[in-house]
Design a protein around this motif. Structure first.
Motif, PDB file in Angstrom:
ATOM      1  N   THR A 231       0.893  -1.347   0.168  1.00  0.00           N
ATOM      2  CA  THR A 231       0.126   0.002   0.004  1.00  0.00           C
ATOM      3  C   THR A 231       0.952   1.196  -0.029  1.00  0.00           C
ATOM      4  O   THR A 231       0.579   2.279  -0.803  1.00  0.00           O
ATOM      5  CB  THR A 231      -0.909   0.034   1.287  1.00  0.00           C
ATOM      6  N   ASN A 232       1.911   1.346   0.769  1.00  0.00           N
ATOM      7  CA  ASN A 232       2.816   2.487   1.032  1.00  0.00           C
ATOM      8  C   ASN A 232       3.590   2.692  -0.412  1.00  0.00           C
ATOM      9  O   ASN A 232       3.787   3.708  -0.883  1.00  0.00           O
ATOM     10  CB  ASN A 232       3.856   2.198   1.944  1.00  0.00           C
ATOM     11  N   THR A 233       3.811   1.669  -0.984  1.00  0.00           N
ATOM     12  CA  THR A 233       4.665   1.691  -2.385  1.00  0.00           C
ATOM     13  C   THR A 233       3.757   2.163  -3.293  1.00  0.00           C
ATOM     14  O   THR A 233       4.072   3.058  -4.194  1.00  0.00           O
ATOM     15  CB  THR A 233       5.181   0.171  -2.657  1.00  0.00           C
ATOM     16  N   LEU A 234       2.561   1.646  -3.496  1.00  0.00           N
ATOM     17  CA  LEU A 234       1.643   2.208  -4.333  1.00  0.00           C
ATOM     18  C   LEU A 234       1.135   3.803  -4.207  1.00  0.00           C
ATOM     19  O   LEU A 234       1.393   4.390  -5.115  1.00  0.00           O
ATOM     20  CB  LEU A 234       0.326   1.561  -4.456  1.00  0.00           C
ATOM     21  N   ALA A 235       1.231   4.173  -2.583  1.00  0.00           N
ATOM     22  CA  ALA A 235       0.736   5.400  -2.640  1.00  0.00           C
ATOM     23  C   ALA A 235       2.002   6.500  -2.875  1.00  0.00           C
ATOM     24  O   ALA A 235       1.951   7.404  -3.545  1.00  0.00           O
ATOM     25  CB  ALA A 235       0.446   5.518  -1.240  1.00  0.00           C
ATOM     26  N   ALA A 236       3.167   5.968  -2.738  1.00  0.00           N
ATOM     27  CA  ALA A 236       4.310   6.660  -3.181  1.00  0.00           C
ATOM     28  C   ALA A 236       4.653   6.599  -4.579  1.00  0.00           C
ATOM     29  O   ALA A 236       4.963   7.847  -5.078  1.00  0.00           O
ATOM     30  CB  ALA A 236       5.795   5.842  -2.506  1.00  0.00           C
ATOM     31  N   GLN A 237       4.243   5.425  -5.328  1.00  0.00           N
ATOM     32  CA  GLN A 237       4.246   5.797  -6.602  1.00  0.00           C
ATOM     33  C   GLN A 237       3.167   6.795  -7.507  1.00  0.00           C
ATOM     34  O   GLN A 237       3.492   7.449  -8.250  1.00  0.00           O
ATOM     35  CB  GLN A 237       3.869   4.478  -7.383  1.00  0.00           C
ATOM     36  N   SER A 238       2.140   6.894  -6.722  1.00  0.00           N
ATOM     37  CA  SER A 238       1.055   7.730  -7.146  1.00  0.00           C
ATOM     38  C   SER A 238       1.598   9.098  -6.852  1.00  0.00           C
ATOM     39  O   SER A 238       1.360   9.930  -7.736  1.00  0.00           O
ATOM     40  CB  SER A 238      -0.218   7.384  -6.311  1.00  0.00           C
ATOM     41  N   VAL A 239       2.039   9.399  -5.731  1.00  0.00           N
ATOM     42  CA  VAL A 239       2.809  10.781  -5.369  1.00  0.00           C
ATOM     43  C   VAL A 239       3.665  11.294  -6.326  1.00  0.00           C
ATOM     44  O   VAL A 239       3.764  12.243  -6.849  1.00  0.00           O
ATOM     45  CB  VAL A 239       2.886  10.863  -3.852  1.00  0.00           C
ATOM     46  N   ILE A 240       4.577  10.318  -6.540  1.00  0.00           N
ATOM     47  CA  ILE A 240       5.702  10.595  -7.402  1.00  0.00           C
ATOM     48  C   ILE A 240       5.304  10.972  -8.792  1.00  0.00           C
ATOM     49  O   ILE A 240       5.610  11.758  -9.582  1.00  0.00           O
ATOM     50  CB  ILE A 240       6.578   9.583  -7.422  1.00  0.00           C
ATOM     51  N   LYS A 241       4.165  10.061  -9.320  1.00  0.00           N
ATOM     52  CA  LYS A 241       3.664  10.229 -10.767  1.00  0.00           C
ATOM     53  C   LYS A 241       3.073  11.520 -10.760  1.00  0.00           C
ATOM     54  O   LYS A 241       3.147  12.511 -11.721  1.00  0.00           O
ATOM     55  CB  LYS A 241       2.820   9.160 -11.061  1.00  0.00           C
TER      56      LYS A 241
END
Length: 266
Positions: A192-202
Motif C-alpha cells: 500500500t505504501n509503495t503504491l501510494a508513493a508511486q502515485s505521489v511521485i507520478k
C-alpha cells in the motif's frame, strides 16, 4: 582472526573521523564473534555492543558525521546485534525463534571482501539453530511419552503427556500462524505504501512536466513580445525623427518667405 580484522574491514572514506574508524573496526569484531559458536557465559560481545551504542551516539553528535544512509546502516547492524543478544536470553526455543524473526540484519557488507552481510548470515544461522532446538524439544517430549508407554505407566500420566505434547504442538502452530499473519500484514502495508508513493511521485512528475511546459511557453511569449516591443520602439523613433525634420524644414521656409515679404511691405 584479530590481527587480520583491520585488513578485512571495508575501507572508510578518507575524510572519516577516528571515531568512525574505531566504530567500523569494533563492528567487524562483533560480527565475527556473533558468527562463531560462543560459550553461554561469554560476556565480551555484550560489552562490545554496549560500546558500539555509545560510539554510535557520539558519532551522531559530531558535526562531520557520515551520510544518513551510512548512519542508518550502522544503527541497523548495532540494533540487530543487540536484539540477537536479547533473544538468546529468552527461556524457550520458540520464544527465541519468534524474536529472531523480527530482527532486521544489515543490507550492506561491512567487510570489503564479503558479498553477503555478516549480520544476515548470523540471522540465518540463528534461525536454523532455534528451529533445531524446537525440533529437539518436540522429539524429546515424544520420547518421554514413548518411554512412559513402554514402561506401563498409568493411563492418567499417558494422557497428561499426550496433552502436554498436543499443547506444545498447538502453541508452535499458533506462533507460526501469528507470524504468518503479521508478515502478510506487513507485506500488504508495504504494498500500500509503495503504491501510494508511486502515485505521489507520478503526480509530482506530471506537475513538474506541466510547469516546465508552461515555463517554455511563457519564455517563447516573452521573446515574441520583446521583439514586438523593440519594433514598436524603433518605429516610434523613426516617426518622431521624420516629424522633427518636417517641422524644421517648415520653419526654415517660413523664415525665408517672411524675410522676403517684409521689405516689400515697407
Amino acid at each position: 582472526m584479530a590481527p587480520t580484522e583491520g585488513a578485512r574491514c571495508r575501507p572508510v572514506a578518507m575524510a572519516a573521523s577516528r571515531l568512525e574508524l574505531n566504530l567500523v573496526r569494533l563492528l567487524c569484531r562483533c560480527e565475527a564473534m556473533a558468527a562463531e559458536k560462543r560459550d553461554p557465559e561469554e560476556w565480551r560481545l555484550e560489552k562490545y555492543v554496549g560500546a558500539l551504542e555509545d560510539m554510535l551516539q557520539a558519532l551522531k553528535a559530531q558535526a562531520s558525521k557520515p551520510t544518513a544512509e551510512v548512519m542508518g546502516e550502522y544503527s541497523r547492524k548495532v540494533e540487530f546485534l543487540k536484539g540477537m543478544l536479547q533473544a538468546e536470553k529468552l527461556a524457550s526455543s520458540s520464544e527465541k525463534a519468534l524474536a529472531n524473526q523480527f530482527l532486521n540484519p544489515g543490507r550492506v557488507p561491512t567487510t570489503a571482501r564479503g558479498r553477503v552481510p555478516t549480520t544476515k548470515t548470523v540471522h540465518l544461522q540463528s534461525r536454523a539453530r532455534y528451529t533445531s532446538e524446537m525440533r529437539t524439544e518436540l522429539l524429546g517430549k515424544e520420547q518421554d511419552v514413548r518411554k512412559r508407554t513402554v514402561t506401563g505407566s498409568k493411563s492418567s500420566d499417558e494422557k497428561q503427556s499426550a496433552a502436554e505434547l498436543d499443547l506444545v504442538l498447538q502453541r508452535h502452530q499458533d506462533l507460526q500462524e501469528k507470524l504468518a499473519e503479521e508478515m502478510l500484514g506487513l507485506a500488504r502495508s508495504l504494498k500500500t505504501n509503495t503504491l501510494a508513493a508511486q502515485s505521489v511521485i507520478k503526480k509530482d512528475n506530471q506537475t513538474l512536466s506541466h510547469s516546465l511546459k508552461m515555463a517554455d511557453q511563457n519564455l517563447e511569449k516573452l521573446k515574441t513580445e520583446s521583439e514586438r516591443l523593440e519594433q514598436h520602439t524603433q518605429k516610434a523613433v523613426n516617426w518622431l525623427l521624420w516629424a522633427m525634420l518636417v517641422i524644421v524644414c517648415f520653419i526654415f521656409i517660413s523664415m525665408i518667405l517672411f524675410i522676403r515679404i517684409v521689405p516689400r511691405l515697407k
